[in-house]
Scaffold this motif. Structure first.
Motif, PDB file in Angstrom:
ATOM      1  N   LEU A   1       0.640  -0.843   0.272  1.00  0.00           N
ATOM      2  CA  LEU A   1       0.034   0.336  -0.405  1.00  0.00           C
ATOM      3  C   LEU A   1       0.952   1.201  -0.441  1.00  0.00           C
ATOM      4  O   LEU A   1       2.081   0.985   0.754  1.00  0.00           O
ATOM      5  CB  LEU A   1      -0.882  -0.185   1.162  1.00  0.00           C
ATOM      6  CG  LEU A   1      -2.453   0.744   1.078  1.00  0.00           C
ATOM      7  CD1 LEU A   1      -2.999   0.941   0.307  1.00  0.00           C
ATOM      8  CD2 LEU A   1      -2.639   1.035   2.337  1.00  0.00           C
ATOM      9  N   GLN A   2       0.556   2.448  -0.726  1.00  0.00           N
ATOM     10  CA  GLN A   2       1.303   3.491  -0.937  1.00  0.00           C
ATOM     11  C   GLN A   2       0.378   4.848  -1.491  1.00  0.00           C
ATOM     12  O   GLN A   2      -1.281   4.737  -1.514  1.00  0.00           O
ATOM     13  CB  GLN A   2       2.505   3.265  -2.435  1.00  0.00           C
ATOM     14  CG  GLN A   2       3.373   4.744  -2.415  1.00  0.00           C
ATOM     15  CD  GLN A   2       3.709   4.694  -1.784  1.00  0.00           C
ATOM     16  OE1 GLN A   2       4.600   3.536  -1.067  1.00  0.00           O
ATOM     17  NE2 GLN A   2       4.366   6.121  -0.936  1.00  0.00           N
ATOM     18  N   ILE A   3       0.312   5.799  -0.563  1.00  0.00           N
ATOM     19  CA  ILE A   3      -0.315   6.843  -0.231  1.00  0.00           C
ATOM     20  C   ILE A   3       0.159   7.549  -1.003  1.00  0.00           C
ATOM     21  O   ILE A   3       1.985   8.111  -1.213  1.00  0.00           O
ATOM     22  CB  ILE A   3      -1.019   7.835   1.474  1.00  0.00           C
ATOM     23  CG1 ILE A   3      -1.520   6.966   2.175  1.00  0.00           C
ATOM     24  CG2 ILE A   3      -1.648   8.505   1.348  1.00  0.00           C
ATOM     25  CD1 ILE A   3      -2.117   5.997   1.947  1.00  0.00           C
ATOM     26  N   VAL A   4      -0.659   8.312  -2.564  1.00  0.00           N
ATOM     27  CA  VAL A   4      -0.266   9.433  -2.854  1.00  0.00           C
ATOM     28  C   VAL A   4      -1.017  10.357  -2.959  1.00  0.00           C
ATOM     29  O   VAL A   4      -2.162  10.930  -2.987  1.00  0.00           O
ATOM     30  CB  VAL A   4       0.082   8.888  -4.502  1.00  0.00           C
ATOM     31  CG1 VAL A   4       1.097   7.555  -4.736  1.00  0.00           C
ATOM     32  CG2 VAL A   4      -0.789   8.200  -5.015  1.00  0.00           C
ATOM     33  N   ASN A   5      -0.715  12.089  -3.326  1.00  0.00           N
ATOM     34  CA  ASN A   5      -1.369  12.887  -3.250  1.00  0.00           C
ATOM     35  C   ASN A   5      -1.110  13.402  -4.780  1.00  0.00           C
ATOM     36  O   ASN A   5       0.141  13.676  -5.831  1.00  0.00           O
ATOM     37  CB  ASN A   5      -0.928  13.639  -2.291  1.00  0.00           C
ATOM     38  CG  ASN A   5      -0.763  13.826  -0.851  1.00  0.00           C
ATOM     39  OD1 ASN A   5      -2.191  13.734  -0.579  1.00  0.00           O
ATOM     40  ND2 ASN A   5       0.292  14.165  -0.210  1.00  0.00           N
ATOM     41  N   ILE A   6      -2.208  14.098  -5.449  1.00  0.00           N
ATOM     42  CA  ILE A   6      -2.894  14.748  -6.466  1.00  0.00           C
ATOM     43  C   ILE A   6      -3.641  15.850  -6.296  1.00  0.00           C
ATOM     44  O   ILE A   6      -4.551  15.259  -5.997  1.00  0.00           O
ATOM     45  CB  ILE A   6      -3.322  13.692  -7.253  1.00  0.00           C
ATOM     46  CG1 ILE A   6      -2.516  12.121  -7.318  1.00  0.00           C
ATOM     47  CG2 ILE A   6      -3.984  14.210  -9.072  1.00  0.00           C
ATOM     48  CD1 ILE A   6      -2.770  11.033  -8.562  1.00  0.00           C
ATOM     49  N   ASP A   7      -3.710  16.764  -7.400  1.00  0.00           N
ATOM     50  CA  ASP A   7      -4.008  18.112  -7.450  1.00  0.00           C
ATOM     51  C   ASP A   7      -5.710  17.614  -7.881  1.00  0.00           C
ATOM     52  O   ASP A   7      -5.579  16.811  -8.480  1.00  0.00           O
ATOM     53  CB  ASP A   7      -3.598  18.773  -7.739  1.00  0.00           C
ATOM     54  CG  ASP A   7      -2.505  19.591  -7.034  1.00  0.00           C
ATOM     55  OD1 ASP A   7      -2.149  19.511  -5.876  1.00  0.00           O
ATOM     56  OD2 ASP A   7      -1.553  20.474  -8.095  1.00  0.00           O
ATOM     57  N   HIS A   8      -6.632  18.352  -7.202  1.00  0.00           N
ATOM     58  CA  HIS A   8      -8.011  17.838  -7.942  1.00  0.00           C
ATOM     59  C   HIS A   8      -8.726  18.824  -7.725  1.00  0.00           C
ATOM     60  O   HIS A   8      -8.657  19.539  -7.543  1.00  0.00           O
ATOM     61  CB  HIS A   8      -8.972  16.200  -7.099  1.00  0.00           C
ATOM     62  CG  HIS A   8      -9.289  16.874  -5.815  1.00  0.00           C
ATOM     63  ND1 HIS A   8      -8.393  16.970  -4.187  1.00  0.00           N
ATOM     64  CD2 HIS A   8     -10.545  17.219  -5.492  1.00  0.00           C
ATOM     65  CE1 HIS A   8      -8.896  17.467  -3.583  1.00  0.00           C
ATOM     66  NE2 HIS A   8      -9.616  17.809  -4.182  1.00  0.00           N
ATOM     67  N   ASN A   9      -9.328  19.123  -8.523  1.00  0.00           N
ATOM     68  CA  ASN A   9     -10.975  19.802  -8.656  1.00  0.00           C
ATOM     69  C   ASN A   9     -11.614  19.832  -6.861  1.00  0.00           C
ATOM     70  O   ASN A   9     -12.569  19.057  -6.477  1.00  0.00           O
ATOM     71  CB  ASN A   9     -11.209  19.842  -9.328  1.00  0.00           C
ATOM     72  CG  ASN A   9     -12.644  21.051 -10.663  1.00  0.00           C
ATOM     73  OD1 ASN A   9     -13.169  21.716  -9.041  1.00  0.00           O
ATOM     74  ND2 ASN A   9     -13.040  21.340 -10.696  1.00  0.00           N
ATOM     75  N   GLU A  10     -11.225  20.790  -6.152  1.00  0.00           N
ATOM     76  CA  GLU A  10     -11.797  20.796  -4.680  1.00  0.00           C
ATOM     77  C   GLU A  10     -13.472  21.414  -4.829  1.00  0.00           C
ATOM     78  O   GLU A  10     -13.879  21.332  -3.706  1.00  0.00           O
ATOM     79  CB  GLU A  10     -11.224  21.668  -3.784  1.00  0.00           C
ATOM     80  CG  GLU A  10      -9.687  21.624  -3.832  1.00  0.00           C
ATOM     81  CD  GLU A  10      -9.071  22.831  -3.011  1.00  0.00           C
ATOM     82  OE1 GLU A  10      -9.611  23.309  -2.034  1.00  0.00           O
ATOM     83  OE2 GLU A  10      -7.147  21.772  -2.385  1.00  0.00           O
ATOM     84  N   ASN A  11     -13.774  21.616  -6.064  1.00  0.00           N
ATOM     85  CA  ASN A  11     -15.197  22.144  -5.983  1.00  0.00           C
ATOM     86  C   ASN A  11     -16.435  21.260  -6.791  1.00  0.00           C
ATOM     87  O   ASN A  11     -17.506  21.441  -7.173  1.00  0.00           O
ATOM     88  CB  ASN A  11     -15.857  23.502  -7.548  1.00  0.00           C
ATOM     89  CG  ASN A  11     -14.813  24.157  -7.069  1.00  0.00           C
ATOM     90  OD1 ASN A  11     -14.327  24.546  -5.378  1.00  0.00           O
ATOM     91  ND2 ASN A  11     -13.952  25.498  -7.496  1.00  0.00           N
ATOM     92  N   GLU A  12     -15.403  19.827  -6.943  1.00  0.00           N
ATOM     93  CA  GLU A  12     -16.026  18.931  -6.867  1.00  0.00           C
ATOM     94  C   GLU A  12     -16.224  18.122  -6.060  1.00  0.00           C
ATOM     95  O   GLU A  12     -15.387  17.121  -5.609  1.00  0.00           O
ATOM     96  CB  GLU A  12     -15.884  17.947  -8.888  1.00  0.00           C
ATOM     97  CG  GLU A  12     -16.092  19.396  -9.823  1.00  0.00           C
ATOM     98  CD  GLU A  12     -15.263  18.696 -11.474  1.00  0.00           C
ATOM     99  OE1 GLU A  12     -15.411  17.330 -11.247  1.00  0.00           O
ATOM    100  OE2 GLU A  12     -14.929  18.949 -11.989  1.00  0.00           O
ATOM    101  N   LYS A  13     -17.635  17.534  -6.201  1.00  0.00           N
ATOM    102  CA  LYS A  13     -17.812  15.689  -5.246  1.00  0.00           C
ATOM    103  C   LYS A  13     -17.009  14.813  -5.765  1.00  0.00           C
ATOM    104  O   LYS A  13     -16.731  14.280  -6.753  1.00  0.00           O
ATOM    105  CB  LYS A  13     -19.118  15.612  -5.070  1.00  0.00           C
ATOM    106  CG  LYS A  13     -20.110  16.619  -4.249  1.00  0.00           C
ATOM    107  CD  LYS A  13     -21.199  15.939  -4.297  1.00  0.00           C
ATOM    108  CE  LYS A  13     -22.605  16.809  -3.527  1.00  0.00           C
ATOM    109  NZ  LYS A  13     -23.674  15.982  -4.033  1.00  0.00           N
ATOM    110  N   ILE A  14     -16.532  13.928  -4.309  1.00  0.00           N
ATOM    111  CA  ILE A  14     -15.468  12.804  -4.893  1.00  0.00           C
ATOM    112  C   ILE A  14     -16.450  11.778  -5.468  1.00  0.00           C
ATOM    113  O   ILE A  14     -16.447  10.968  -4.084  1.00  0.00           O
ATOM    114  CB  ILE A  14     -14.481  12.564  -3.517  1.00  0.00           C
ATOM    115  CG1 ILE A  14     -13.109  14.171  -4.006  1.00  0.00           C
ATOM    116  CG2 ILE A  14     -13.655  11.287  -3.924  1.00  0.00           C
ATOM    117  CD1 ILE A  14     -12.640  13.570  -2.329  1.00  0.00           C
ATOM    118  N   GLN A  15     -16.771  11.449  -6.621  1.00  0.00           N
ATOM    119  CA  GLN A  15     -17.580  10.517  -7.216  1.00  0.00           C
ATOM    120  C   GLN A  15     -17.380  10.401  -8.290  1.00  0.00           C
ATOM    121  O   GLN A  15     -16.261  10.974  -9.151  1.00  0.00           O
ATOM    122  CB  GLN A  15     -18.981  10.961  -6.944  1.00  0.00           C
ATOM    123  CG  GLN A  15     -18.786  12.439  -7.950  1.00  0.00           C
ATOM    124  CD  GLN A  15     -20.450  12.870  -7.993  1.00  0.00           C
ATOM    125  OE1 GLN A  15     -21.266  12.785  -6.901  1.00  0.00           O
ATOM    126  NE2 GLN A  15     -21.244  13.649  -9.554  1.00  0.00           N
TER     127      GLN A  15
END
Length: 481
Positions: A258-272
């Motif tokens: 298991l590995q945790i990675v951070n990726i930029d996303h659109n914070e105005n959109e729901k995580i769906q």
């Protein structure tokens, strides 16, 4: 967005989710998404275990069934691709992806989705050259051969992925792309896996189609599994971009799974999970290329009169968007298609019949797709019916050869009909023709055997009257036979 990447899950969902929760507590973070890179093993019951290409001693039910039954709910949105240790009968129900349990989504044979502005693509299965150019001809019950070929990738799926024109952020494959080991610490890799050396030197380690896709799609991240070791690499491309490659181990203690990675996303959109419009349009445009034959088929290319570039136009995407009701949100339309495991012993487990999944039926109806499983199942039924008709015609010839006396009673109301109880045709007559108990048409002695005779017009049997065949495939309930 914080994403947990898992190597080979091998059905150990409870352990994976517990590990994620421990990381969240220890580091005071929230994991938004779990990605699994194959060998997920979404086994719902003992029958599904019979559809896995593994020795019997490895057919363990594990913990997926608890999430399928609703005993537990996945604590984090989970997406996965297929590997080579899967309940292939279940995944075949979802060729274009879908929910295998609440909050757990399969990407299909190949797929692209969008989560909060992050485009995630994937290719399920592993590469085997002998099956790469063939169609999706497999269905349950699998043979010793098809239980393996069913999870081999096909050229149509790779061809479809190469029609993508917009950037992919994350791509998943179970196989490693061939040659990716050249861009990481190969010396360290061979210390852990010395038996890789011969395959590396002969250029046999990894998948050639995945290598092609890696340099064509040029995703920001590429995650894999299959070889049960952690390996990282930076793969350069000719346009000065770089793909960060990472492969992880299987879910076992003291293994890097298991590995945790951070990726930029659109914070105005729901995580769906949202459909990717370009991908769905490509599926629609290439629907006619679906092949269900156990035979080589090539994809179109330059020099042919037919279209070979299926990168969609804006008008083509607009049409699909309208068919979706101008909403790209994937509906939460999970429905069980089989009974889940219930901790009771079952000694008569067997490969279940093929079934159509309501999620696939709904998507196919919306945008005009064919379900390969439906096509191959109907083709099997047609072949069985045609064989039965040929047998019936042959039967009449044998009856003529016997020179039996004419029946004393007139035969009326003779029809060939198809029933839900039978995959073939049966013949109904008002009065059966009885053969002598001393002689049967195939040379065997059978007491009181009855042979029916279809109506004949000018030496030809009456036209077939087909009703809906293979009713089990359309059922969403599972019943033990």
């Amino acid at each position: 967005m914080k994403i947990a990447v898992e190597g080979c899950a091998h059905g150990e969902l409870e352990r994976i989710y517990c590990t994620i929760q421990e990381i969240e507590q220890n580091e005071d973070i929230k994991i938004d998404l779990l990605i699994c890179c194959g060998d997920f093993q979404s086994t719902r019951n003992e029958d599904d275990l019979c559809c896995m290409a593994v020795p019997p001693k490895y057919r363990r039910i594990c913990s997926f069934y608890k999430y399928y039954n609703g005993e537990k709910i996945a604590p984090v949105l989970t997406i996965f691709i297929g590997g080579n240790h899967e309940a292939s009968n279940y995944l075949q129900e979802l060729p274009y992806g879908g929910w295998v349990a609440p909050n757990i989504f399969y990407l299909g044979y190949a797929g692209v989705i969008n989560i909060a502005g992050i485009r995630i693509g994937g290719l399920s299965g592993i590469y085997k050259a002998n099956d790469y150019l063939k169609g999706r001809f497999e269905k349950t019950p699998y043979t010793d051969s098809t239980i393996r070929s069913v999870y081999h990738i096909r050229n149509l799926d790779v061809f479809r992925l190469k029609q993508m024109s917009q950037p992919i952020d994350i791509f998943l494959s179970h196989d490693w792309p061939a040659g990716v080991y050249n861009y990481g610490n190969m010396e360290q890799l061979l210390k852990r896996k010395p038996f890789f050396k011969d395959d590396i030197e002969s250029d046999k380690l990894g998948s050639k189609p995945c290598q092609d896709l890696l340099h064509y799609l040029k995703p920001q991240f590429w995650f894999s599994a299959h070889l049960h070791c952690k390996f990282a690499a930076l793969v350069p491309h000719d346009d000065n971009t770089i793909t960060k490659f990472l492969s992880l181990d299987k879910c076992l203690p003291r293994r890097h799974f298991l590995q945790i990675v951070n990726i930029d996303h659109n914070e105005n959109e729901k995580i769906q999970i949202n459909y990717d419009l370009e991908w769905l349009t490509i599926l629609s445009l290439t629907n006619h290329l679906i092949n269900i034959k156990n035979a080589i088929t090539y994809m179109p290319g330059p020099g042919n009169l037919e279209r070979y570039d299926f990168t969609p136009t804006e008008d083509e995407k607009t049409l699909i968007f309208q068919k979706l009701g101008e909403s790209l949100k994937v509906p939460n339309n999970f429905k069980p298609t089989a009974l889940g495991y219930n901790n009771t012993s079952k000694t008569n487990s067997k490969q279940p019949p093929a079934k159509l999944n309501p999620q696939t039926v709904e998507l196919c109806n919306l945008i005009g797709l064919d379900d390969p499983l439906r096509l191959v199942s109907e083709n099997s039924s047609d072949s069985a019916s045609e064989s039965k008709v040929e047998s019936d015609i042959s039967l009449q010839e044998k009856i003529k050869e016997l020179k039996l006396p004419e029946p004393k009673h007139e035969i009326n109301n003779v029809n060939m009909i198809n029933t839900a109880e039978s995959d073939g045709l049966k013949i109904e007559t008002s009065i059966p023709i009885k053969l002598s108990p001393k002689r049967s048409l195939d040379g065997e002695v059978r007491e009181n055997e009855e042979v029916t005779k279809p109506e004949v017009n000018n030496g030809n049997p009456s036209p077939k009257k087909f009703k809906r065949r293979n009713a089990q495939i359309y059922s969403t309930e599972s019943h033990d036979s």
